[in-house]
Design an enzyme around this catalytic site. Structure first.
Site, PDB file in Angstrom:
ATOM      1  N   TRP A 167      -3.007  -2.610  -1.454  1.00  0.00           N
ATOM      2  CA  TRP A 167      -2.602  -3.980  -1.787  1.00  0.00           C
ATOM      3  C   TRP A 167      -3.363  -4.862  -0.802  1.00  0.00           C
ATOM      4  CZ3 TRP A 167       0.262  -8.031   0.579  1.00  0.00           C
ATOM      5  CH2 TRP A 167       0.786  -8.979  -0.294  1.00  0.00           C
ATOM      6  N   GLU A 182       9.591 -14.266 -10.751  1.00  0.00           N
ATOM      7  CA  GLU A 182       8.879 -13.026 -10.390  1.00  0.00           C
ATOM      8  C   GLU A 182       8.302 -12.309 -11.594  1.00  0.00           C
ATOM      9  OE1 GLU A 182      10.456 -10.281  -6.924  1.00  0.00           O
ATOM     10  OE2 GLU A 182      12.084 -10.841  -8.252  1.00  0.00           O
ATOM     11  N   LYS A 203      14.406 -14.128 -10.033  1.00  0.00           N
ATOM     12  CA  LYS A 203      14.143 -13.074 -11.021  1.00  0.00           C
ATOM     13  C   LYS A 203      13.208 -13.602 -12.104  1.00  0.00           C
ATOM     14  CE  LYS A 203      14.919 -10.232  -9.420  1.00  0.00           C
ATOM     15  NZ  LYS A 203      15.497 -10.168  -8.138  1.00  0.00           N
ATOM     16  N   GLU A 252      19.072 -16.482  -6.977  1.00  0.00           N
ATOM     17  CA  GLU A 252      18.611 -15.156  -7.390  1.00  0.00           C
ATOM     18  C   GLU A 252      18.150 -15.165  -8.861  1.00  0.00           C
ATOM     19  OE1 GLU A 252      17.659 -12.504  -6.206  1.00  0.00           O
ATOM     20  OE2 GLU A 252      18.003 -10.907  -7.647  1.00  0.00           O
ATOM     21  N   CYS A 270       0.817  -1.214   0.000  1.00  0.00           N
ATOM     22  CA  CYS A 270       0.000   0.000   0.000  1.00  0.00           C
ATOM     23  C   CYS A 270       0.854   1.268   0.000  1.00  0.00           C
ATOM     24  CB  CYS A 270      -0.869   0.022   1.242  1.00  0.00           C
ATOM     25  SG  CYS A 270      -1.849  -1.437   1.449  1.00  0.00           S
ATOM     26  N   ASN A 324      -1.758   2.245   6.029  1.00  0.00           N
ATOM     27  CA  ASN A 324      -0.900   1.118   5.641  1.00  0.00           C
ATOM     28  C   ASN A 324      -0.605   0.317   6.902  1.00  0.00           C
ATOM     29  OD1 ASN A 324      -0.740   2.213   3.120  1.00  0.00           O
ATOM     30  ND2 ASN A 324       1.432   2.746   3.217  1.00  0.00           N
ATOM     31  N   GLY A 325      -0.514  -1.000   6.760  1.00  0.00           N
ATOM     32  CA  GLY A 325      -0.207  -1.839   7.926  1.00  0.00           C
ATOM     33  C   GLY A 325      -1.389  -2.750   8.227  1.00  0.00           C
ATOM     34  N   LYS A 331       6.647  -3.931  -3.903  1.00  0.00           N
ATOM     35  CA  LYS A 331       8.064  -3.558  -3.793  1.00  0.00           C
ATOM     36  C   LYS A 331       8.538  -3.663  -2.350  1.00  0.00           C
ATOM     37  CE  LYS A 331      12.048  -2.127  -5.043  1.00  0.00           C
ATOM     38  NZ  LYS A 331      12.887  -3.208  -5.608  1.00  0.00           N
ATOM     39  N   HIS A 362      20.545 -35.458  -6.132  1.00  0.00           N
ATOM     40  CA  HIS A 362      19.805 -35.969  -4.977  1.00  0.00           C
ATOM     41  C   HIS A 362      18.299 -35.866  -5.152  1.00  0.00           C
ATOM     42  CE1 HIS A 362      23.490 -36.561  -2.763  1.00  0.00           C
ATOM     43  NE2 HIS A 362      23.867 -35.341  -3.128  1.00  0.00           N
ATOM     44  N   ARG A 398       5.174   0.231  -6.070  1.00  0.00           N
ATOM     45  CA  ARG A 398       5.173  -0.590  -4.854  1.00  0.00           C
ATOM     46  C   ARG A 398       4.239  -1.782  -4.970  1.00  0.00           C
ATOM     47  NH1 ARG A 398       6.700   2.379  -0.048  1.00  0.00           N
ATOM     48  NH2 ARG A 398       5.233   1.113   1.087  1.00  0.00           N
TER      49      ARG A 398
HETATM   50  O1  M6R Z   1      13.390  -4.216   0.750  1.00  0.00           O
HETATM   51  P1  M6R Z   1      13.996  -5.564   1.070  1.00  0.00           P
HETATM   52  O2  M6R Z   1      15.361  -5.729   0.513  1.00  0.00           O
HETATM   53  O3  M6R Z   1      13.950  -5.866   2.538  1.00  0.00           O
HETATM   54  O4  M6R Z   1      13.042  -6.597   0.347  1.00  0.00           O
HETATM   55  C1  M6R Z   1      13.236  -7.978   0.470  1.00  0.00           C
HETATM   56  C2  M6R Z   1      12.417  -8.739  -0.540  1.00  0.00           C
HETATM   57  O5  M6R Z   1      11.054  -8.474  -0.371  1.00  0.00           O
HETATM   58  C3  M6R Z   1      12.826  -8.403  -1.981  1.00  0.00           C
HETATM   59  O6  M6R Z   1      14.163  -8.651  -2.211  1.00  0.00           O
HETATM   60  C4  M6R Z   1      11.968  -9.226  -2.976  1.00  0.00           C
HETATM   61  O7  M6R Z   1      12.284 -10.580  -2.878  1.00  0.00           O
HETATM   62  C5  M6R Z   1      12.166  -8.710  -4.401  1.00  0.00           C
HETATM   63  N1  M6R Z   1      10.911  -8.717  -5.082  1.00  0.00           N
HETATM   64  C6  M6R Z   1      13.139  -9.511  -5.190  1.00  0.00           C
HETATM   65  O8  M6R Z   1      13.244  -9.100  -6.514  1.00  0.00           O
END
Ligand code: M6R
Length: 609
Positions: free
Chosen positions: A75, A489, A486, A482, A2, A101-102, A604, A505, A27
């Site tokens: 959100w 996502e 990527k 990673e 949010c 927010n929260g 985000k 394994h 976000r």
């Molecule tokens: O803001 P942060 O680095 O704490 O966020 C952590 C994760 O939420 C963030 O890295 C998330 O996995 C991304 N979408 C990865 O691309």
């Protein structure tokens, strides 16, 4: 997640609020809403979907004249995305309006109590209890009623509120969710994120937990929950607006991938002292002595930042001899972590606001650890709550998929490792060698970025596959994780990262001609072993994309496609090797028609646990 924007001042609120919402779009959200006080009356509009739909609606209505207003991108957590559940929410008489927010953890009890007292609810959200509580306690002054309401609330919040019963003011409060107040010339802009403020002012105040701000024509005042007035420092934001815009790139993600030579250089700038083979980290000055005595490091973080932490574990253990453990922040407090005064607890976070990371930090603090942060967002909650830390200086990262923050986190881990290792047994010569190699990294990333046409070709060839493995060993194992994150996502393709040695394994059962594997197989201490794992996949008919060093022609017969990266020392490889994986994911995502900057269901900054 949010986003909040609120405005009070001499200008029309509407365009400022809409622009603020657009800047918060990155976000992640599913609905948006706005309310403006238009001389004697509140006018509100909401819409499901993008801010652009809200804008279309707003243009048809006459919301234009008001100079006080609040707006929100939601959100969904409690209740599905719908106009009814979108913020701002109001009291029974539609006079008090709130964006939040929260999560209000005790909202069910409060809602029941309020309903018994005759309040009528319109949404399924937890937020709606806030305007009703304010209504319940209202006796002519909005901030007094808000303070009383906050005392009833358990949970996390960033709140902005306005009321036509106490008009011409905006009030704001925060607990564990970020809220920043931009201070202009007789105007205030309150937002959950600096990007919504940057085009108006760089002068800001950060609200701390359980603090309330009241803004009106007389200026701004701050209170605690006992109505004691507080004095607060103003800060100057060091991000400029252009860094929060696309600058000609089709997506923020591509822009941020291409910014990496500069963002890495910025992370290193002024921090390398070549002739002494050490790093100068101002943010650790106050804990320098304690750092010399720490016997154990716990790293905790989420997502991409967690993978940076895994690289950090390999690095710090190899170069300093200090035992390191890495935990997902969302798991940390459930396993009764053992912490003593010689334990340093390190949080890695781009946003500095991730709720899971904050919860882990709180736990570590309570247990007496020395707390440290590697944080990109200056002034964020984690940066303020830790004892000491290192800022990334990577600039704002807008795309939901983290790219430049990751390479910057890896660079900072090298700096931290050097700092710790030179306090211990690392020789001057080794320190100097690492610094020399590190200095060459930005230029090497630039070199990789020149290769986009080949990566695009590979993306086109593989975009139709629905499953992928990413594999590497040692320093490149977290890089494989990673790379897989990527791809999943932003393209919604099923992708898994594995240690290449783990393949046999179990996962190898999945390999066939429809299941490609991306191997990170640069020429390092585990090169031969990874090549053997590639052979195993090849023998089972799995297509292979290999990332290896320029000049290494030995893989041409095993791999179907090879992407070449410049050579560097093993500990720095992750910074280079992840770049082609970011590009591969980006182009596959684009070719599949995905909204790469705002992937579905993602946010985000994940500010709920
Ligand atoms: O803001 P942060 O680095 O704490 O966020 C952590 C994760 O939420 C963030 O890295 C998330 O996995 C991304 N979408 C990865 O691309």
């Amino acid at each position: 997640m949010c986003g909040i924007v609120g405005y009070f001042g001499k200008n029309k609120a509407l365009p400022i609020l809409l622009e603020g919402l657009e800047r918060l779009e990155y976000r992640g959200y599913d609905s948006a809403g706005i309310v403006v006080y238009c001389g004697e009356k509140m006018k509100s509009l909401k819409s499901v979907g993008r801010v652009s739909s809200l804008k279309e609606k707003v243009i048809k209505e006459d919301l234009i004249s008001g100079k006080v207003g609040i707006a929100h991108t939601r959100w969904a957590t409690h209740g599905k995305p719908s106009e009814k559940n979108a913020h701002p929410h109001c009291d029974c008489k539609r006079k008090i309006w709130v964006c939040h927010n929260g999560i209000i953890e005790n909202y069910k009890i409060l809602k029941k109590w309020l309903i018994e007292r005759g309040h009528k609810f319109r949404s399924e959200t937890d937020t709606e209890v806030i305007p009703h509580l304010i209504e319940e306690y209202f006796q002519g002054n909005l901030e007094n009623a808000l303070v009383k309401a906050l005392k009833k609330i358990e949970g996390t919040y960033a709140i902005v509120a306005i009321s036509e019963k106490d008009p011409n003011k905006i009030v704001a409060a925060k607990n564990s969710s970020p809220l920043i107040i931009g201070i202009g010339d007789k105007e205030f802009i309150v937002a959950s994120d600096a990007s919504a403020i940057l085009s108006y002012t760089k002068k800001v105040v950060y609200l701390n937990d359980k603090e309330v701000a009241v803004m009106n024509a007389d200026g701004i005042k701050f209170l605690d929950l006992f109505k004691k007035s507080l004095s607060k420092k103003t800060h100057i934001l060091n991000w400029d607006l252009s860094s929060a815009q696309k600058s000609g790139y089709p997506h923020f993600m591509l822009k941020e991938i291409f910014e990496q030579p500069e963002s890495i250089a910025n992370s290193l700038r002024g921090r390398l002292i070549n002739k002494e083979g050490i790093t100068k980290l101002g943010g650790l000055d106050n804990v320098r002595k304690k750092m010399a005595n720490i016997k154990r490091i716990l790293i905790s973080s989420c997502g991409t930042a967690f993978y940076a932490g895994l690289v950090g574990e390999y690095l710090i253990e190899e170069k300093t001899g200090i035992p390191v453990e890495v935990d997902l922040a969302s798991e940390f407090r459930y396993r009764k972590p053992i912490i003593d005064k010689h334990t340093a607890f390190l949080i890695v976070s781009q946003s500095g606001e991730t709720a899971d990371s904050l919860a882990a930090l709180k736990e570590a603090k309570e247990k007496g650890a020395l707390t440290l942060g590697i944080v990109n967002t200056v002034g964020s909650t984690i940066s303020r709550e830790t004892d000491a830390g290192i800022y990334n200086h990577a600039g704002p990262e807008i795309s939901v998929a983290s790219t430049k923050a990751f390479t910057s986190q890896l660079s900072i881990f090298i700096l931290l490792t050097l700092f710790l290792a030179r306090q211990r047994q690392m020789s001057l010569i080794e320190g100097k060698e690492i610094i020399n190699s590190l200095k060459k990294i930005p230029a090497k990333v630039k070199q990789i970025l020149k290769n986009i046409s080949q990566i695009k070709r590979i993306a086109k060839k593989y975009k139709k596959f629905n499953n992928f493995f990413f594999m590497g060993r040692k320093y490149n194992y977290p890089v494989a994780l990673e790379g897989a994150l990527k791809l999943k996502e932003i393209s919604y393709i099923h992708a898994e990262g594995y240690s290449a040695g783990e393949m046999k394994h179990g996962p190898i059962a999945l390999i066939d001609k429809n299941f490609p594997s991306v191997f990170i197989v640069t020429e390092n201490s585990v090169y031969e072993k990874v090549v053997s794992n590639m052979e195993e996949v090849k023998a089972r008919g799995g297509p292979i994309i290999a990332i290896t060093n320029i000049g290494n022609k030995k893989l041409d017969k095993i791999a179907d496609d090879v992407i070449y990266v410049p050579k560097t020392i093993e500990i720095l490889e992750p910074i280079l090797n992840v770049v082609p994986l970011q590009l591969l994911a980006y182009y596959i995502g684009v070719m599949r028609g995905r909204d790469v900057d705002k992937p579905r269901n993602l946010a985000k900054s994940v500010t709920v646990e």
